[in-house]
Design an enzyme around this catalytic site. Structure first.
Site, PDB file in Angstrom:
ATOM      1  N   ASP A 190     -19.291  23.058 -26.575  1.00 11.79           N
ATOM      2  CA  ASP A 190     -18.589  24.041 -25.759  1.00 11.79           C
ATOM      3  C   ASP A 190     -18.069  23.316 -24.522  1.00 11.79           C
ATOM      4  OD1 ASP A 190     -17.929  25.985 -23.833  1.00 11.79           O
ATOM      5  OD2 ASP A 190     -19.221  27.461 -24.809  1.00 11.79           O
TER       6      ASP A 190
ATOM      7  N   PHE B 191     -24.846  28.683 -21.255  1.00 10.32           N
ATOM      8  CA  PHE B 191     -24.222  29.926 -20.795  1.00 10.32           C
ATOM      9  C   PHE B 191     -24.642  30.992 -21.818  1.00 10.32           C
ATOM     10  CE2 PHE B 191     -20.816  33.009 -20.449  1.00 10.32           C
ATOM     11  CZ  PHE B 191     -20.497  33.012 -19.113  1.00 10.32           C
TER      12      PHE B 191
ATOM     13  N   TYR C 111      -9.325  29.738 -18.962  1.00 10.30           N
ATOM     14  CA  TYR C 111      -9.087  30.377 -17.661  1.00 10.30           C
ATOM     15  C   TYR C 111      -9.846  29.708 -16.528  1.00 10.30           C
ATOM     16  CZ  TYR C 111     -13.240  32.843 -19.404  1.00 10.30           C
ATOM     17  OH  TYR C 111     -14.464  33.136 -19.950  1.00 10.30           O
ATOM     18  N   LYS C 112     -10.613  28.665 -16.841  1.00 11.80           N
ATOM     19  CA  LYS C 112     -11.322  27.948 -15.774  1.00 11.80           C
ATOM     20  C   LYS C 112     -10.440  26.778 -15.318  1.00 11.80           C
ATOM     21  CE  LYS C 112     -15.689  29.739 -17.459  1.00 11.80           C
ATOM     22  NZ  LYS C 112     -16.782  29.570 -18.416  1.00 11.80           N
TER      23      LYS C 112
ATOM     24  N   ARG D  24     -22.703  28.023  -5.971  1.00  9.17           N
ATOM     25  CA  ARG D  24     -21.939  27.180  -6.875  1.00  9.17           C
ATOM     26  C   ARG D  24     -20.539  26.954  -6.316  1.00  9.17           C
ATOM     27  NH1 ARG D  24     -20.415  28.478 -13.054  1.00  9.17           N
ATOM     28  NH2 ARG D  24     -19.031  29.891 -11.940  1.00  9.17           N
TER      29      ARG D  24
END
Ligand SMILES: *Cc1c(COP(=O)(O)O)cnc(C)c1O
Length: 394
Positions: free
Chosen positions: A195, A126, A220-221, A369
């Site tokens: 990560d 990312f 927050y995921k 996705r």
């Protein structure tokens, strides 16, 4: 009803996690974007209202003590700990993932010592992790080399200081072999920084078990902490005395209220703190984590794999062969909690899907996705999403 729709009903009826869905605010949309922003747990608004109205509005300054505001970063860290396989006292919550990547990479390089001059970073990462690693390398006078996770073992050597890797690839959904890569990194004498943004809350991580040195992740995921909810930093207990933060704010001081002009780091994971915590979003996260109270990560993982297996099966049944290509690995050991499908017109297809109530996302240039959140997604919705996708792809 089609055979797959009937199968979906049966799978929903047998699903032990099905009742957990009731803990979330959901509607008719098939929400396949929980890997970007998790859904709202139903009890969070009232808890946030209490924090604002009573804790802030009435107790005001007293809340730092009486409402447990001051200790929230380590308390909530301990609530996240079992979800990522960590014993208490090793995680603090605060700041963004990007900021925690900076703390972790610089601290890892400092622990590795002067002779180790190279940082390795996941070439498929990312982007923010790569940008921050580049700056961390410049600040610490190290070189940065981007390699794919598969290339890491061959790239390791006596010069390697630290390796920054993503546990699950945000684009393809590929799960990397954290135990094996961590062991290889340690064999070269370097530190492993993982990560966990796309794995925590979706699958077991085993930070303590696998000897991970430092880890970061967002909340927050798959942890449903809310937009911009604070991230977390894991510092393995044995490294804490040597963890030398590049952002040694007063909240990480051993005696913050002495207001001393000289810095002395607090013991333990508290060293990862920086400044005054963002209490409103932090306490929203704390409330959100209650949806995990009687849910095991193992059960969540089993359901996540069942959902992605079923989605792939439905896509194959409902879509012309060759119309899309899955870039998500078939093997469970290599799959996170999302399915990524490639097709040239992915951007347009996703817009049409969203207009029909199937919300996934588009990753430039050609990836559709779909995130599968095991706590609130069912099999019937999964079948419906694949059916609508099939219609939009004809
Ligand atoms: C989502 C994500 C981030 C987000 O970082 P922020 O600082 O919260 O914007 C970082 N790294 C990875 C791997 C991610 O998936």
């Amino acid at each position: 009803m089609s055979e797959l729709a009937l199968l979906a009903e049966k799978l929903d009826a047998e699903d032990a996690l099905a009742p957990v869905k009731g803990r979330f605010v959901l509607d008719d949309v098939v929400y396949l974007d929980g890997n970007s922003l998790g859904a709202l747990p139903a009890h969070v608004p009232d808890r946030v209202a209490d924090v604002v109205r009573r804790q802030w509005g009435e107790l005001r300054i007293r809340s730092w003590e009486e409402s447990g505001w001051w200790t929230a970063p380590e308390r909530i860290g301990d609530r996240i700990a079992p979800l990522v396989g960590a014993a208490p006292g090793q995680i603090v919550v605060g700041d963004s993932t990007s900021v925690n990547v900076f703390k972790a990479v610089v601290a890892a390089v400092r622990m590795a010592g002067e002779g180790r001059t190279e940082i390795l970073v996941d070439a498929t990462t990312f982007p923010t992790d790569g940008y921050i690693a580049e700056s961390a390398a410049r600040l610490t006078g190290r070189t940065l080399r981007a390699v794919t996770p598969a290339e890491v073992p061959a790239a390791l050597g006596g010069r390697t200081a630290a390796v920054l890797l993503n546990h699950v690839d945000y684009r393809t959904g590929r799960l990397h072999d954290l135990p094996a890569l961590t062991a290889a990194i340690h064999a070269s004498g370097a530190l492993a920084v993982w990560d966990l943004c796309h794995s925590a809350g979706a699958l077991p991580v085993g930070l303590d078990e696998h000897g991970v040195d430092l880890a970061i992740g967002c909340t927050y995921k798959f942890l449903n902490g809310g937009p911009g909810a604070p991230a977390y930093l894991y510092v393995r207990a044995e490294h804490q005395p040597r963890f030398d933060s590049p952002l040694p704010g007063w909240n990480s001081h051993s005696a913050p209220f002495d207001m001393s002009p000289s810095y002395a780091p607090a013991p333990g994971a508290l060293r990862g703190r920086v400044g005054t915590p963002d209490i409103l979003s932090m306490l929203a996260l704390e409330a959100a984590l209650e949806v995990w109270d009687d849910v095991s990560v193992t059960a969540a993982r089993a359901k996540s794999l069942a959902l992605t297996d079923f989605f792939l099966r439905c896509v194959r049944a409902y879509t012309e062969p060759g119309r899309v290509e899955s870039v998500t690995p078939e093997r469970h050991e290599e799959r996170g909690s999302q399915v990524a499908l490639r097709c040239a017109d992915a951007g347009e297809v996703m817009k049409r899907l969203i207009s029909r109530g199937v919300v996934g996302d588009f990753r430039y240039p050609d990836v559709l996705r779909f995130g599968f959140t095991p706590l609130y997604l069912g099999f019937a919705e999964t079948e419906r999403a694949a059916r609508i996708l099939g219609e939009e792809l004809t």
